[in-house]
Design an enzyme around this catalytic site. Structure first.
Site, PDB file in Angstrom:
ATOM      1  N   ASP A  28     -14.879  -2.896   0.182  1.00 23.63           N
ATOM      2  CA  ASP A  28     -16.317  -2.649   0.019  1.00 23.63           C
ATOM      3  C   ASP A  28     -17.134  -3.766  -0.623  1.00 23.63           C
ATOM      4  OD1 ASP A  28     -15.115  -0.330   0.746  1.00 23.63           O
ATOM      5  OD2 ASP A  28     -15.921   0.879  -0.869  1.00 23.63           O
ATOM      6  N   TYR A  57     -19.546  14.167  -2.417  1.00 26.15           N
ATOM      7  CA  TYR A  57     -19.376  12.754  -2.031  1.00 26.15           C
ATOM      8  C   TYR A  57     -20.680  12.244  -1.475  1.00 26.15           C
ATOM      9  CZ  TYR A  57     -17.763   8.362  -0.177  1.00 26.15           C
ATOM     10  OH  TYR A  57     -17.625   7.014   0.058  1.00 26.15           O
ATOM     11  N   TRP A  74      -8.802   4.301   7.482  1.00 26.70           N
ATOM     12  CA  TRP A  74      -7.635   3.412   7.341  1.00 26.70           C
ATOM     13  C   TRP A  74      -6.648   3.966   6.322  1.00 26.70           C
ATOM     14  CZ3 TRP A  74      -7.500  -2.222   5.101  1.00 26.70           C
ATOM     15  CH2 TRP A  74      -8.082  -2.294   3.850  1.00 26.70           C
ATOM     16  N   GLU A 121      -4.991   3.937  -7.769  1.00 32.60           N
ATOM     17  CA  GLU A 121      -5.816   3.432  -6.667  1.00 32.60           C
ATOM     18  C   GLU A 121      -5.790   1.897  -6.644  1.00 32.60           C
ATOM     19  OE1 GLU A 121      -9.769   4.875  -7.123  1.00 32.60           O
ATOM     20  OE2 GLU A 121     -10.499   4.044  -5.229  1.00 32.60           O
TER      21      GLU A 121
HETATM   22  C1  9WN Z   1     -16.178   3.985   0.943  1.00 34.31           C
HETATM   23  C2  9WN Z   1     -11.061   5.791   0.433  1.00 34.31           C
HETATM   24  C3  9WN Z   1     -11.892   4.527   0.490  1.00 34.31           C
HETATM   25  C4  9WN Z   1     -11.071   3.327   1.021  1.00 34.31           C
HETATM   26  C5  9WN Z   1     -11.801   2.003   0.849  1.00 34.31           C
HETATM   27  C6  9WN Z   1     -12.243   1.892  -0.607  1.00 34.31           C
HETATM   28  C7  9WN Z   1     -13.118   3.074  -1.005  1.00 34.31           C
HETATM   29  C8  9WN Z   1     -15.205   4.177  -0.228  1.00 34.31           C
HETATM   30  C9  9WN Z   1     -15.986   4.270  -1.525  1.00 34.31           C
HETATM   31  O1  9WN Z   1     -12.375   4.269  -0.831  1.00 34.31           O
HETATM   32  O2  9WN Z   1     -14.284   3.064  -0.195  1.00 34.31           O
HETATM   33  O3  9WN Z   1     -15.464   4.049   2.142  1.00 34.31           O
HETATM   34  O4  9WN Z   1     -16.660   5.290  -1.724  1.00 34.31           O
HETATM   35  O5  9WN Z   1     -15.931   3.343  -2.328  1.00 34.31           O
HETATM   36  O6  9WN Z   1     -12.903   0.683  -0.832  1.00 34.31           O
HETATM   37  O7  9WN Z   1     -10.958   0.943   1.206  1.00 34.31           O
HETATM   38  O8  9WN Z   1     -10.782   3.513   2.367  1.00 34.31           O
HETATM   39  O9  9WN Z   1      -9.877   5.566  -0.275  1.00 34.31           O
END
Ligand code: 9WN
Length: 443
Positions: A182, A99, A51, A414
């Site tokens: 999340d 990651y 997204w 962020e």
């Molecule tokens: C898991 C990347 C993503 C966003 C999500 C945000 C966070 C990831 C994480 O970062 O989620 O997908 O590792 O916390 O909550 O909305 O897409 O920016």
């Protein structure tokens, strides 16, 4: 909260001109560009996120439209055979250690449904069609549009059909990460019923807490559950048939479903351009809107709530995803009025700050922890779109100013502290930069 305490601090950055703000946003997007996609942030998120790519494409449409089209082409090249678009497409050049959970955990290479790329097997809210409408308006590319239209429609079919686990016509998410929100309190009741196995976390090493402040990130208990839920879905081959009997997390999220409905409206507009029939898209959009109102709107709170598909219970938590259905253009007027009232109330309060991710008056409102209080620009941008779609120009203008003031002062963070407005999390976050550009054009 005392609103007057935030205003002086916010004024500190008021001197940054629109031009400087635009240039700064462009610099973030340029720095986060990687071959054929944009990473959300170099520090915490070194891969291609679903997204995020939609929101980023909205900004790239202003700044570098060819890159907007390329970014979405690269994401949709990893679409699975059944139509799902993975929540992360992993960059094979980034180490597994950078990651967690990475490609080895998700094991998508072993899945027959995957077409290309190393990916996760879960999804995120389908915001891409909304972005493509804007890209088409600013920088039409017929070849790219035709290529994407088919894939966007396939994504919708997957979500509306295979994910209709509850049977009422709404998509279920199978993991909190699928919502994009999340650790929102929306999931607390469902997660609370899932046993925590902290021992399992000893097998893994969380990478997020090494890069980000652990007071901001989900707790270890939350993370242990996230991993257990993801492993359960993976071990079932990422198949959706029979989930109700074997999966512990099945939730109808109002934000996710509102985006799904709005995407059908966008696809109807795009269908007219590519010579397809827009009518089925409009019918599906109308059905999603009706079902959302019938099933997830609570007249007592005046907003939408997520539903645990297994128990049928609505979450009592008032979270920002419960306001997102404002983006649906065919929402009944009394529901629009009620959402605008909730968004303007002391619980969320549009202006001088944007809307926080959770009810400010809740006992467990948390200023720092991710989606449990902080302000995020992407959901506020969706609310801004919704306010304008319903002719609520005054509230839309206040919200736009509040978002721009925050970024002007704090940078392209962020997320933001909902009390002081300070920027937190990654300091060069792609969707914040991208959506700032869109807000600056005001269109
Ligand atoms: C898991 C990347 C993503 C966003 C999500 C945000 C966070 C990831 C994480 O970062 O989620 O997908 O590792 O916390 O909550 O909305 O897409 O920016």
């Amino acid at each position: 909260m005392n609103r007057t305490t935030v205003a002086p601090a916010l004024e500190a950055g008021a001197a940054t001109s629109d031009d400087a703000l635009w240039q700064g946003a462009a610099a973030v997007l340029d720095a986060n560009w990687e071959r054929d996609h944009t990473v959300p942030s170099r520090t915490l998120y070194p891969h291609h996120w679903n997204w995020d790519a939609g929101f980023i494409a909205v900004g790239l449409a202003h700044h570098d439209p060819a890159r907007a089209w390329a970014d979405l082409r690269s994401l949709f090249s990893a679409q699975w055979i059944d139509g799902r678009v993975p929540h992360i497409v992993f960059d094979p050049d980034v180490s597994e250690r950078d990651y967690f959970p990475g490609p080895a955990f998700w094991d998508s290479a072993a899945m027959p449904g995957r077409l290309a790329g190393l990916t996760t097997g879960i999804v995120q809210p389908p915001v891409h069609a909304l972005a493509v409408v804007q890209m088409w308006r600013r920088a039409p590319d017929e070849v790219e549009l035709r290529w994407l239209y088919e894939r966007l429609a396939h994504q919708q079919r997957y979500l509306l059909e295979r994910r209709n686990v509850g049977g009422v016509g709404l998509a279920s998410i199978v993991h909190p990460w699928e919502s994009g929100l999340d650790n929102s309190p929306s999931w607390d009741a469902v997660l609370g019923a899932i046993p925590v196995d902290l021992d399992m976390m000893r097998k893994y090493r969380r990478q997020d807490n090494r890069v980000a402040n652990s007071d901001h990130r989900p707790t270890d208990a939350d993370y242990a559950r996230y991993i257990a839920i993801a492993a359960n879905y993976r071990d079932g081959g990422y198949l959706d048939a029979g989930l109700i009997d074997r999966h512990p997390f099945l939730v109808e999220c109002p934000g996710f479903n509102a985006i799904l409905g709005a995407a059908e409206h966008s696809l109807a507009d795009l269908a007219e351009v590519v010579g397809a029939d827009p009518a089925p898209h409009r019918e599906r959009a109308a059905r999603v809107t009706r079902t959302l109102v019938d099933e997830l709107f609570d007249p007592a709170t005046g907003m939408f709530h997520s539903r645990d598909v297994r128990t049928g219970g609505l979450s009592p938590a008032r979270c920002v995803n419960g306001l997102v259905p404002l983006i649906l253009p065919d929402l009944p007027t009394e529901v629009v009025d009620s959402l605008v009232a909730a968004a303007s109330s002391e619980r969320f309060g549009i202006g001088p700050l944007p809307v926080p991710s959770y009810d400010r008056t809740a006992g467990d409102f948390d200023r720092l922890r991710y989606w449990r209080g902080p302000i995020w620009i992407n959901v506020n941008w969706l609310l801004w779109q919704g306010l304008r779609a319903h002719g609520r120009e005054r509230e839309a203008a206040v919200l736009r100013d509040a978002m721009l003031t925050l970024v002007r002062r704090g940078g392209y963070h962020e997320y933001f502290d909902p009390v002081t407005g300070d920027g937190i999390g990654s300091a060069a976050f792609s969707w914040t930069a991208a959506l700032t550009m869109d807000l600056l054009t005001g269109s």
